[in-house]
Design a protein around this motif. Structure first.
Motif, PDB file in Angstrom:
ATOM      1  N   THR A   1      19.399  45.107  18.648  1.00 14.63           N
ATOM      2  CA  THR A   1      20.681  45.554  18.105  1.00 14.63           C
ATOM      3  C   THR A   1      21.435  46.394  19.119  1.00 14.63           C
ATOM      4  O   THR A   1      22.646  46.211  19.320  1.00 14.63           O
ATOM      5  N   ALA A   2      20.742  47.304  19.775  1.00  9.63           N
ATOM      6  CA  ALA A   2      21.386  48.160  20.773  1.00  9.63           C
ATOM      7  C   ALA A   2      21.883  47.343  21.954  1.00  9.63           C
ATOM      8  O   ALA A   2      22.967  47.614  22.504  1.00  9.63           O
ATOM      9  N   ALA A   3      21.112  46.339  22.357  1.00 11.35           N
ATOM     10  CA  ALA A   3      21.518  45.500  23.484  1.00 11.35           C
ATOM     11  C   ALA A   3      22.780  44.714  23.153  1.00 11.35           C
ATOM     12  O   ALA A   3      23.692  44.597  23.981  1.00 11.35           O
ATOM     13  N   ILE A   4      22.852  44.155  21.941  1.00 10.34           N
ATOM     14  CA  ILE A   4      24.044  43.406  21.539  1.00 10.34           C
ATOM     15  C   ILE A   4      25.240  44.343  21.414  1.00 10.34           C
ATOM     16  O   ILE A   4      26.361  44.011  21.843  1.00 10.34           O
TER      17      ILE A   4
ATOM     18  N   PHE B   1      30.166  41.405  14.137  1.00 10.73           N
ATOM     19  CA  PHE B   1      29.049  42.340  14.274  1.00 10.73           C
ATOM     20  C   PHE B   1      29.232  43.552  13.354  1.00 10.73           C
ATOM     21  O   PHE B   1      28.260  44.020  12.730  1.00 10.73           O
ATOM     22  N   GLU B   2      30.463  44.019  13.238  1.00 13.25           N
ATOM     23  CA  GLU B   2      30.747  45.127  12.324  1.00 13.25           C
ATOM     24  C   GLU B   2      30.580  44.692  10.873  1.00 13.25           C
ATOM     25  O   GLU B   2      30.057  45.447  10.040  1.00 13.25           O
ATOM     26  N   ASP B   3      31.024  43.468  10.555  1.00 15.32           N
ATOM     27  CA  ASP B   3      30.862  42.963   9.188  1.00 15.32           C
ATOM     28  C   ASP B   3      29.386  42.868   8.805  1.00 15.32           C
ATOM     29  O   ASP B   3      29.033  42.973   7.623  1.00 15.32           O
ATOM     30  N   ALA B   4      28.549  42.630   9.802  1.00  9.79           N
ATOM     31  CA  ALA B   4      27.104  42.531   9.552  1.00  9.79           C
ATOM     32  C   ALA B   4      26.435  43.897   9.532  1.00  9.79           C
ATOM     33  O   ALA B   4      25.205  43.976   9.363  1.00  9.79           O
ATOM     34  N   HIS B   5      27.223  44.997   9.712  1.00  6.01           N
ATOM     35  CA  HIS B   5      26.693  46.360   9.741  1.00  6.01           C
ATOM     36  C   HIS B   5      25.606  46.506  10.802  1.00  6.01           C
ATOM     37  O   HIS B   5      24.591  47.175  10.584  1.00  6.01           O
ATOM     38  N   HIS B   6      25.836  45.813  11.927  1.00 16.92           N
ATOM     39  CA  HIS B   6      24.943  45.879  13.081  1.00 16.92           C
ATOM     40  C   HIS B   6      23.547  45.346  12.776  1.00 16.92           C
ATOM     41  O   HIS B   6      22.581  45.714  13.466  1.00 16.92           O
TER      42      HIS B   6
ATOM     43  N   ILE C   1      24.111  34.933  10.677  1.00 18.06           N
ATOM     44  CA  ILE C   1      24.683  34.183   9.552  1.00 18.06           C
ATOM     45  C   ILE C   1      26.205  34.121   9.664  1.00 18.06           C
ATOM     46  O   ILE C   1      26.828  33.066   9.428  1.00 18.06           O
ATOM     47  N   ASN C   2      26.827  35.239  10.054  1.00 16.33           N
ATOM     48  CA  ASN C   2      28.285  35.265  10.218  1.00 16.33           C
ATOM     49  C   ASN C   2      28.733  34.302  11.316  1.00 16.33           C
ATOM     50  O   ASN C   2      29.753  33.607  11.167  1.00 16.33           O
ATOM     51  N   MET C   3      27.990  34.258  12.411  1.00 16.09           N
ATOM     52  CA  MET C   3      28.344  33.332  13.493  1.00 16.09           C
ATOM     53  C   MET C   3      28.134  31.882  13.073  1.00 16.09           C
ATOM     54  O   MET C   3      28.904  30.997  13.465  1.00 16.09           O
ATOM     55  N   GLU C   4      27.112  31.623  12.273  1.00 15.38           N
ATOM     56  CA  GLU C   4      26.879  30.257  11.789  1.00 15.38           C
ATOM     57  C   GLU C   4      28.004  29.798  10.873  1.00 15.38           C
ATOM     58  O   GLU C   4      28.415  28.633  10.927  1.00 15.38           O
TER      59      GLU C   4
END
Length: 371
Positions: free
Chosen positions: A139-142, A165-170, A177-180
């Motif tokens: 998570t930190a790396a992304i 990434f923000e919508d996924a709450h990190h 799932i959001n990217m898919e």
């Protein structure tokens, strides 16, 4: 059973359109595999997804007009045909990632024709994560990659990924799932792009087939209306061939040549090359035989004839049929055939079944009442 003239003429025309639509579909599939068309459409979709692929501003005031944009985009399509990764640095990185690189069938078809949403999100996470320094978490790396844009993403793409990434709450699983979901929405549109591209190819091939086989819709319709014997022969040909066309259509659907839905990319990498596919070669041979039979029944030919009128022997070649003496009408007949072929074989196959069922319906009802 209906012996209505209009129904029999329509039945003959529908059968002709189905036959040549199937031929055009096979030829189109040969062209698509030769140029790896599905993989190229997928690359175009990923370019739209991962790069800021908006060049309308390059045209200035002319960018407001669809006409100029169409030709401008056509030019870039030619450029990307020969240089698929030009002006797409991150797209090139995406295709070079291990998750994507080895999905291609071989070196000649290095780019895959289908990527699953899970593989897409996995490749994106691997690229964004990179090689975490020390004990840094995924998570930190992304988060660091998106914050400092270490992959040099285009501005709009970077903004969208940050929002996902923000919508996924990190949370990395939710981020995937959001990217898919984002990927699936783009692929749905890419399926429509491929369908329109296929229709254009079918239109071009349809015009060529109409000219080569002299499939003149206007002349064919006049022959069927005027000549009862020809019409009856065509109806018998339809009755004999209709069951076999069910098997042919099912075969081509299984080979992903005829598409009844929007899944234009699925499982394409598992399909063998057409020249090595004996089943399709057999189908093609059967269709060519039927095309010859249909042409003989209709009698639209361009054979040379010899005229001995006036004591002089003269040979004339070209449009010898009396219904094809007007060149403009012949061109119009070919154009109608090409438009019909561009509708696709599934359309004509379904319509043929409905018309045959409708034509035989009274006889079936009579047999039922007699029982």
């Amino acid at each position: 059973m209906f012996n209505n003239l209009a129904i029999d003429v329509a039945l003959g025309l529908i059968f002709i359109y189905l036959l040549y639509s199937l031929l055009a579909s096979i030829v189109q599939e040969m062209v698509a595999r030769l140029f790896n068309a599905r993989a190229r459409v997928l690359t175009k979709a990923l370019r739209r997804l991962l790069e800021d692929d908006d060049r309308s501003g390059d045209l200035g005031v002319f960018g407001r007009f669809t006409f100029f944009n169409w030709f401008y985009e056509l030019g870039w399509s030619v450029v990307h045909f020969f240089a698929p990764f030009q002006n797409g640095p991150f797209l090139k990185k995406f295709y070079q990632s291990p998750s994507i690189r080895y999905l291609g069938e071989n070196s000649a078809s290095a780019r895959p024709a289908y990527i699953s949403p899970q593989i897409f999100s996995q490749a994106m996470v691997h690229l964004l994560r990179g090689q975490p320094e020390g004990q840094a978490s995924e998570t930190a790396a992304i988060r660091n990659s998106l914050a400092h844009n270490t992959l040099h993403l285009a501005p709009d793409t970077l903004t969208h990924l940050r929002n996902l990434f923000e919508d996924a709450h990190h949370q990395v699983p939710q981020f995937r799932i959001n990217m898919e979901t984002w990927f699936n929405e783009t692929m749905t549109r890419a399926s429509g792009w491929y369908k329109r591209q296929t229709q254009v190819w079918l239109l071009i091939l349809g015009l060529g087939i109409a000219a080569v086989f002299n499939v003149d819709t206007i002349a064919i319709a006049r022959i069927l209306m005027k000549d009862k014997n020809v019409r009856e022969q065509m109806v018998r040909l339809v009755a004999n061939r209709e069951p076999s066309y069910t098997a042919i259509t099912d075969t081509l659907t299984r080979k992903h040549i005829l598409h009844r839905d929007s899944s234009y990319f699925r499982q394409d990498t598992a399909v063998s090359i057409l020249l090595k596919d004996t089943a399709l070669i057999g189908v093609y041979a059967a269709l060519r035989q039927d095309a010859g039979d249909a042409k003989n029944v209709l009698g639209v030919s361009r054979a040379c004839v010899t005229d001995t009128a006036g004591g002089k022997r003269a040979t004339h070649c070209g449009f010898t049929h009396p219904y094809q003496q007007n060149g403009w009408l012949v061109l119009a007949g070919w154009s109608i055939t090409a438009l019909a072929i561009s509708l696709g074989a599934p359309f004509w196959f379904d319509l043929l079944g409905r018309v045959v069922k409708f034509r035989n319906l009274p006889a079936q009802q009579g047999n039922t009442n007699g029982v």
